[in-house]
Design an enzyme around this catalytic site. Structure first.
Site, PDB file in Angstrom:
ATOM      1  CE  LYS A 115      -4.490   0.740   0.285  1.00  0.00           C
ATOM      2  NZ  LYS A 115      -5.530  -0.245  -0.078  1.00  0.00           N
TER       3      LYS A 115
HETATM    4  N1  GLU Z   1      -7.229   0.062  -3.212  1.00  0.00           N
HETATM    5  C1  GLU Z   1      -8.020  -1.094  -3.523  1.00  0.00           C
HETATM    6  C2  GLU Z   1      -8.085  -2.028  -2.332  1.00  0.00           C
HETATM    7  O1  GLU Z   1      -7.904  -1.612  -1.215  1.00  0.00           O
HETATM    8  C3  GLU Z   1      -7.581  -1.771  -4.814  1.00  0.00           C
HETATM    9  C4  GLU Z   1      -6.198  -2.335  -4.823  1.00  0.00           C
HETATM   10  C5  GLU Z   1      -5.768  -2.846  -6.178  1.00  0.00           C
HETATM   11  O2  GLU Z   1      -6.577  -2.911  -7.085  1.00  0.00           O
HETATM   12  O3  GLU Z   1      -4.590  -3.177  -6.293  1.00  0.00           O
HETATM   13  O4  GLU Z   1      -8.407  -3.183  -2.456  1.00  0.00           O
END
Ligand code: GLU
Length: 425
Positions: A115
């Site tokens: 993240k």
């Molecule tokens: N930000 C989204 C999540 O928390 C998508 C992450 C992604 O598609 O890599 O799942």
């Protein structure tokens, strides 16, 4: 300017990393995880903090702080969004990165978890400032990102526009177009059909699967949705399309209630024409955010931020079913209260996994140089979501535990087994 200053922790809020670790510990106990692998899985593989000097429109240079935490690459390249928000902290990004590892493992896609985040207020920045900030962040992390290394995506405060800048900046550094380095791109840059709706669609599939186990009739069920961004608004449209009455919605400007059901399409349209805000929406009466969370509905979908269901309000929740569209909306201390009150919770790492699932499809399409139809994307992601739900349900029955713990059990078991095969040093 206060961009450098980390916000003070809000009283009574749980630390998201501790909340994640609390569940991880419980699941590790259930599967009898040995200490060595426990220590490997609890430690993020890599934590990068970058300072990003950006020239603002007034000519002054501001220094922003950005993070990228790679929690695990055991199952494959790490995957996870980038968040732009004033409340971003390293602990939050660490928790969100670990949740991505467990999420990808629960839906059985070949990714680890990561993240990113930048402490900034995107609502107060111009498009030019945001572009320079996004490019500076990409350039600082060019050695971390890569289609086989770490693949970012949108999260709170970011969307296709930011993904396009990241793809372009990364591609420039490589001297060639590399669209598989990021997902959630605009369609013309290799984005996937169905990606925008994907998280909301997964929330709807999870809600339908849980309702069927609980013998709830969608046509006779009501729901409230907290958050009306990409996840909440699409979940609202899709749940309404399955016959549910959406009585409550909200965003950071306020909450809205209509006993007869809100015209969700009208709310979406209103928001589009009102700078992305629900403020002033007249198709419902104003209520407080607490009233929305504690409303007498069958289903509650928290689809905004972390830690909104806490030990302080969990005992007042009246919904029979909670489907977590957001990451970490329930603090660990609230889990037991909900469980004791027989409220079923479809946890974040299952309920909102539709987004990363379609991100995976986007990455596959980019690598194949081929485009799937929306029908194929939806059919395949629905199948993945339904089978992940079934597996979580069966694990919950087997160990007599909540869906949340069952999802952690499946995820940790999978990552631990894979780690043992791969081995360490
Ligand atoms: N930000 C989204 C999540 O928390 C998508 C992450 C992604 O598609 O890599 O799942």
């Amino acid at each position: 300017m206060s961009y450098y200053i980390e916000p003070a922790p809000i009283k009574d809020k749980e630390n998201p990393f501790e909340s994640m670790m609390f569940r991880f510990d419980e699941a590790a106990r259930i599967i009898g995880l040995d200490d060595e692998v426990y220590n490997v899985l609890k430690s993020p593989a890599r934590q990068v903090i970058v300072s990003l000097p950006v020239t603002m429109d007034n000519g002054k240079i501001e220094v922003f702080t950005g993070y990228r935490v790679v929690h695990s690459t055991v199952l494959g390249p790490s995957k996870g969004g980038i968040r732009y928000d004033m409340d971003v902290t390293l602990d939050e990004v660490k928790a969100l990165a670990a949740w991505m590892t467990w999420k990808c493992a629960v839906v059985d896609i070949p990714y680890g978890g990561a993240k990113g985040g930048i402490i900034c207020n995107p609502r107060k920045m111009s498009a030019g400032e945001l572009e320079r900030l996004t490019r500076a962040y990409t350039s600082a992390l060019v050695d971390v990102f890569g289609p086989d290394r770490d693949i970012p995506a949108p999260d709170m405060g970011t969307g296709p526009r930011e993904m396009a800048w990241i793809m372009d900046e990364f591609s420039k550094a490589q001297g060639k177009t590399v669209n598989a380095v990021i997902t959630g791109k605009p369609l013309v840059l290799g984005g996937s059909l169905g990606r925008t709706e994907a998280t909301g669609r997964g929330v709807m599939i999870s809600a339908m699967s849980a309702m069927s186990k609980m013998n709830m009739n969608p046509i006779k069920s009501t729901c409230a949705i907290q958050g009306f961004g990409n996840v909440g608004s699409h979940a609202a449209i899709l749940l309404a399309s399955r016959g549910l009455k959406v009585c409550g919605i909200s965003d950071h400007t306020g909450a809205f209630w209509n006993d007869n059901g809100i015209d969700v399409e009208a709310a979406v349209q209103y928001r589009l024409e009102n700078n992305g805000l629900l403020e002033g929406f007249t198709g419902a009466e104003r209520i407080s955010n607490d009233e929305l969370l504690e409303a007498k509905v069958d289903i509650l979908v928290p689809a905004a931020i972390e830690d909104v269901i806490t030990k302080n309000n969990a005992h007042r929740i009246k919904a029979k079913l909670i489907v977590e569209g957001a990451n970490g909306p329930t603090g660990a201390k609230a889990d037991k209260i909900l469980y004791d009150n027989e409220i079923t919770v479809v946890p974040d790492i299952l309920a909102n996994a539709g987004g990363v699932t379609v991100s995976y499809f986007e990455w596959i399409q980019n690598r194949l140089g081929y485009k799937w139809t929306a029908e194929r994307v939806n059919r395949r992601s629905d199948r993945i979501m339904k089978s992940a739900f079934e597996k979580v349900h069966q694990t919950a029955v087997k160990y007599d535990i909540s869906y949340r713990l069952a999802a952690y059990v499946i995820a940790i078991q999978k990552v631990a087994d894979t780690y043992r095969y791969r081995g360490g040093y």
